[in-house]
Design a protein around this motif. Sequence first.
Motif, PDB file in Angstrom:
ATOM      1  N   LEU A  64      -2.434   8.378  33.178  1.00  0.00           N
ATOM      2  CA  LEU A  64      -1.376   7.558  32.327  1.00  0.00           C
ATOM      3  C   LEU A  64      -2.401   6.582  31.439  1.00  0.00           C
ATOM      4  O   LEU A  64      -1.641   6.538  30.258  1.00  0.00           O
ATOM      5  N   ARG A  65      -3.463   6.117  31.706  1.00  0.00           N
ATOM      6  CA  ARG A  65      -4.505   5.464  30.612  1.00  0.00           C
ATOM      7  C   ARG A  65      -4.649   6.326  29.544  1.00  0.00           C
ATOM      8  O   ARG A  65      -4.675   5.974  28.501  1.00  0.00           O
ATOM      9  N   LEU A  66      -4.867   7.715  29.949  1.00  0.00           N
ATOM     10  CA  LEU A  66      -5.421   8.585  28.529  1.00  0.00           C
ATOM     11  C   LEU A  66      -4.066   8.846  27.614  1.00  0.00           C
ATOM     12  O   LEU A  66      -4.111   8.675  26.471  1.00  0.00           O
ATOM     13  N   ALA A  67      -3.019   8.831  28.226  1.00  0.00           N
ATOM     14  CA  ALA A  67      -2.055   9.503  27.417  1.00  0.00           C
ATOM     15  C   ALA A  67      -1.525   8.014  26.760  1.00  0.00           C
ATOM     16  O   ALA A  67      -0.904   8.313  25.617  1.00  0.00           O
ATOM     17  N   LEU A  68      -1.633   6.878  27.284  1.00  0.00           N
ATOM     18  CA  LEU A  68      -1.182   5.825  26.699  1.00  0.00           C
ATOM     19  C   LEU A  68      -1.909   5.312  25.669  1.00  0.00           C
ATOM     20  O   LEU A  68      -1.540   4.753  24.429  1.00  0.00           O
ATOM     21  N   ASN A  69      -3.208   5.397  25.849  1.00  0.00           N
ATOM     22  CA  ASN A  69      -4.228   5.276  24.853  1.00  0.00           C
ATOM     23  C   ASN A  69      -4.211   6.067  23.770  1.00  0.00           C
ATOM     24  O   ASN A  69      -4.240   5.611  22.429  1.00  0.00           O
ATOM     25  N   LEU A  70      -3.795   7.200  23.740  1.00  0.00           N
ATOM     26  CA  LEU A  70      -3.764   8.282  22.666  1.00  0.00           C
ATOM     27  C   LEU A  70      -2.541   8.375  22.106  1.00  0.00           C
ATOM     28  O   LEU A  70      -2.418   8.438  20.532  1.00  0.00           O
ATOM     29  N   THR A  71      -1.577   8.192  22.659  1.00  0.00           N
ATOM     30  CA  THR A  71      -0.197   7.949  21.979  1.00  0.00           C
ATOM     31  C   THR A  71       0.188   6.601  21.685  1.00  0.00           C
ATOM     32  O   THR A  71       0.943   6.607  20.527  1.00  0.00           O
ATOM     33  N   GLY A  72      -0.086   5.458  22.145  1.00  0.00           N
ATOM     34  CA  GLY A  72       0.143   4.268  21.926  1.00  0.00           C
ATOM     35  C   GLY A  72       1.729   3.732  22.328  1.00  0.00           C
ATOM     36  O   GLY A  72       2.105   2.858  21.920  1.00  0.00           O
ATOM     37  N   SER A  73       2.112   4.811  22.997  1.00  0.00           N
ATOM     38  CA  SER A  73       3.544   4.511  23.352  1.00  0.00           C
ATOM     39  C   SER A  73       3.905   5.003  24.764  1.00  0.00           C
ATOM     40  O   SER A  73       3.330   5.616  25.383  1.00  0.00           O
ATOM     41  N   TYR A  74       4.508   3.830  25.241  1.00  0.00           N
ATOM     42  CA  TYR A  74       4.823   3.867  26.770  1.00  0.00           C
ATOM     43  C   TYR A  74       5.682   5.105  27.254  1.00  0.00           C
ATOM     44  O   TYR A  74       5.416   5.775  28.204  1.00  0.00           O
ATOM     45  N   GLU A  75       6.766   5.421  26.221  1.00  0.00           N
ATOM     46  CA  GLU A  75       7.604   6.400  26.453  1.00  0.00           C
ATOM     47  C   GLU A  75       6.877   7.574  26.351  1.00  0.00           C
ATOM     48  O   GLU A  75       7.097   8.658  27.221  1.00  0.00           O
ATOM     49  N   ASP A  76       6.282   7.945  25.311  1.00  0.00           N
ATOM     50  CA  ASP A  76       5.739   9.292  25.141  1.00  0.00           C
ATOM     51  C   ASP A  76       4.430   9.421  26.131  1.00  0.00           C
ATOM     52  O   ASP A  76       4.407  10.414  26.642  1.00  0.00           O
ATOM     53  N   ALA A  77       3.896   8.304  26.657  1.00  0.00           N
ATOM     54  CA  ALA A  77       2.922   8.457  27.624  1.00  0.00           C
ATOM     55  C   ALA A  77       3.365   8.980  29.009  1.00  0.00           C
ATOM     56  O   ALA A  77       2.755   9.717  29.881  1.00  0.00           O
ATOM     57  N   GLN A  78       4.641   8.466  29.355  1.00  0.00           N
ATOM     58  CA  GLN A  78       5.416   8.783  30.240  1.00  0.00           C
ATOM     59  C   GLN A  78       5.806  10.038  30.454  1.00  0.00           C
ATOM     60  O   GLN A  78       5.800  10.883  31.413  1.00  0.00           O
ATOM     61  N   ASP A  79       6.193  10.795  29.340  1.00  0.00           N
ATOM     62  CA  ASP A  79       6.508  12.181  28.950  1.00  0.00           C
ATOM     63  C   ASP A  79       5.135  12.856  29.355  1.00  0.00           C
ATOM     64  O   ASP A  79       5.352  14.225  30.102  1.00  0.00           O
ATOM     65  N   ILE A  80       4.378  12.646  28.849  1.00  0.00           N
ATOM     66  CA  ILE A  80       3.112  13.438  29.233  1.00  0.00           C
ATOM     67  C   ILE A  80       2.569  13.363  30.453  1.00  0.00           C
ATOM     68  O   ILE A  80       1.988  14.390  31.020  1.00  0.00           O
ATOM     69  N   TYR A  81       2.641  12.042  31.050  1.00  0.00           N
ATOM     70  CA  TYR A  81       2.259  12.067  32.495  1.00  0.00           C
ATOM     71  C   TYR A  81       3.212  13.104  33.400  1.00  0.00           C
ATOM     72  O   TYR A  81       2.655  13.623  34.299  1.00  0.00           O
ATOM     73  N   GLN A  82       4.361  12.932  33.163  1.00  0.00           N
ATOM     74  CA  GLN A  82       5.498  13.644  33.913  1.00  0.00           C
ATOM     75  C   GLN A  82       5.000  15.337  33.817  1.00  0.00           C
ATOM     76  O   GLN A  82       4.981  15.979  34.809  1.00  0.00           O
ATOM     77  N   GLU A  83       4.881  15.726  32.687  1.00  0.00           N
ATOM     78  CA  GLU A  83       4.664  16.946  32.347  1.00  0.00           C
ATOM     79  C   GLU A  83       3.056  17.482  32.801  1.00  0.00           C
ATOM     80  O   GLU A  83       3.083  18.674  33.114  1.00  0.00           O
ATOM     81  N   GLU A 177     -10.302  14.861  16.579  1.00  0.00           N
ATOM     82  CA  GLU A 177     -11.453  13.910  16.484  1.00  0.00           C
ATOM     83  C   GLU A 177     -11.006  12.853  17.210  1.00  0.00           C
ATOM     84  O   GLU A 177     -11.764  12.212  18.014  1.00  0.00           O
ATOM     85  N   ARG A 178      -9.805  12.538  17.272  1.00  0.00           N
ATOM     86  CA  ARG A 178      -9.177  11.593  18.057  1.00  0.00           C
ATOM     87  C   ARG A 178      -9.129  11.513  19.227  1.00  0.00           C
ATOM     88  O   ARG A 178      -9.703  10.585  20.073  1.00  0.00           O
ATOM     89  N   VAL A 179      -9.065  12.756  19.981  1.00  0.00           N
ATOM     90  CA  VAL A 179      -9.066  12.906  21.369  1.00  0.00           C
ATOM     91  C   VAL A 179     -10.428  12.934  21.760  1.00  0.00           C
ATOM     92  O   VAL A 179     -10.882  12.596  22.899  1.00  0.00           O
ATOM     93  N   VAL A 180     -11.262  13.552  21.046  1.00  0.00           N
ATOM     94  CA  VAL A 180     -12.889  13.499  21.472  1.00  0.00           C
ATOM     95  C   VAL A 180     -13.468  12.041  21.324  1.00  0.00           C
ATOM     96  O   VAL A 180     -14.074  11.839  22.356  1.00  0.00           O
ATOM     97  N   PHE A 181     -13.284  11.393  20.582  1.00  0.00           N
ATOM     98  CA  PHE A 181     -13.590   9.908  20.592  1.00  0.00           C
ATOM     99  C   PHE A 181     -12.939   9.241  21.654  1.00  0.00           C
ATOM    100  O   PHE A 181     -13.606   8.500  22.224  1.00  0.00           O
ATOM    101  N   GLU A 182     -11.595   9.288  21.844  1.00  0.00           N
ATOM    102  CA  GLU A 182     -11.139   8.559  23.169  1.00  0.00           C
ATOM    103  C   GLU A 182     -11.828   9.079  24.446  1.00  0.00           C
ATOM    104  O   GLU A 182     -12.237   8.030  25.123  1.00  0.00           O
ATOM    105  N   LEU A 183     -12.056  10.349  24.635  1.00  0.00           N
ATOM    106  CA  LEU A 183     -12.601  10.845  25.964  1.00  0.00           C
ATOM    107  C   LEU A 183     -13.930  10.198  26.064  1.00  0.00           C
ATOM    108  O   LEU A 183     -14.462  10.082  27.130  1.00  0.00           O
ATOM    109  N   LYS A 184     -14.706  10.240  24.996  1.00  0.00           N
ATOM    110  CA  LYS A 184     -16.231   9.882  24.998  1.00  0.00           C
ATOM    111  C   LYS A 184     -16.470   8.202  25.204  1.00  0.00           C
ATOM    112  O   LYS A 184     -17.221   7.824  25.958  1.00  0.00           O
TER     113      LYS A 184
END
Length: 224
Positions: A64-83, A177-184
């Motif tokens: 959840l934290r990863l999806a929310l940080n990268l998307t900035g959207s609660y709704e999009d993070a929920q979709d990614i979480y479920q998927e 780049e965004r994903v790598v920066f987030e993960l690190k």
Amino acid sequence: MPELSKNRIASGYPAGMVFSMSASSLSEPMRPSRADDEALVRQAQQGSTSAFEELVRHYDRVVLRLALNLTGSYEDAQDIYQEDFLRAYRNLGRFRFECSFYTWIYRIATNLCLDHLRQRQLRNRDIITERFEEGDEETMLDRVPDQRPATSPERAALSREVRDRIRMALGRLSPRERVVFELKHYQGLKLQTVATMLNTTENTIKNTLFRATHKLRVELAELC
């Protein structure tokens, strides 16, 4: 793998298995041992729904934290979480213990986030600001604590402006780049782990991180 009951075929989960996200899910959990996870995975592969649900409880917060940080959207993070957990459930029989379950589930989530960012880039969408039920607006960078004294409205306004500038700068990075920066830097993962998740070499990840950091420094030079 457990059979899917008829009334849950559409979602892909068996009856009673519903994964929901809440604000409390963003707190940091204690990571279970790899041996514990392997035991649960083997049970789930033999048909134990409760074992898979336990695996979800182990890692729902980090996903959840990863999806929310990268998307900035609660709704999009929920979709990614479920998927993410749906794909894990469907493919658990193919898990061969060549990496930890944590790395495997995080890899799925990372690639889902990367696909999401690429699609959004094509649609020329900005990073979404989420309005929570309380009526407060928060972006992913609003959760980064400001260590400076904030004793005046002027300083508070400056703090908000700085966060907005950082958010915009992050939004100008390429999806990878965004994903790598987030993960690190936000998730605190080692470069080798990031490389494994993105199916590439550590040296490639170093180069991507260098480019991302350089772009951010250029964008934010006047704030330093």
